[in-house]
Design a protein around this motif. Structure first.
Motif: not given
Length: 121
Positions: A15-19, A31-45
């Protein structure tokens, strides 16, 4: 909380405003084998992640400014749920946040490795 996703199946939230920062951390995790990653760039989301019907994340990288009331509220709610959180450039004077692992920009692979160990990964 019903059926929960645990361990390697649970998502890691970035969760970061920086894409670009989200891409860097995602690349590291993959690279560490952790591929279930979700990102959000707006706190409202990010409020949907707090829904008790949503499985809890494995780990959260949180980089929104704590001076934003919505970001501070989100973080304190996630903390109250017992989620593992890494603050990115977190400079907090809140006593309940002082024990969180912190990642400071600019960061390298060795910095990410160290903070992941602190977070129990």
């Amino acid at each position: 909380m019903g059926t929960e996703t645990t361990g390697a199946e649970a998502p890691i939230l970035i969760l970061t405003g920086n894409a670009l920062e989200a891409v860097d951390i995602t690349d590291y995790l993959m690279r560490r084998g952790l591929d279930n990653v979700i990102s959000a760039t707006k706190i409202e989301l990010c409020t949907a992640f707090l829904d008790d019907r949503t499985p809890p994340p494995r780990l959260v990288f949180f980089a929104f400014s704590l001076s934003e009331p919505a970001a501070g509220d989100w973080l304190l709610t996630a903390r109250a749920k017992g989620w593992r959180i890494i603050l990115v450039n977190g400079e907090s004077t809140e006593p309940e946040l002082q024990d969180l692992p912190m990642l400071t920009r600019p960061f390298s692979t060795s910095h990410l490795d160290a903070v992941m160990i602190l977070a129990g990964e």
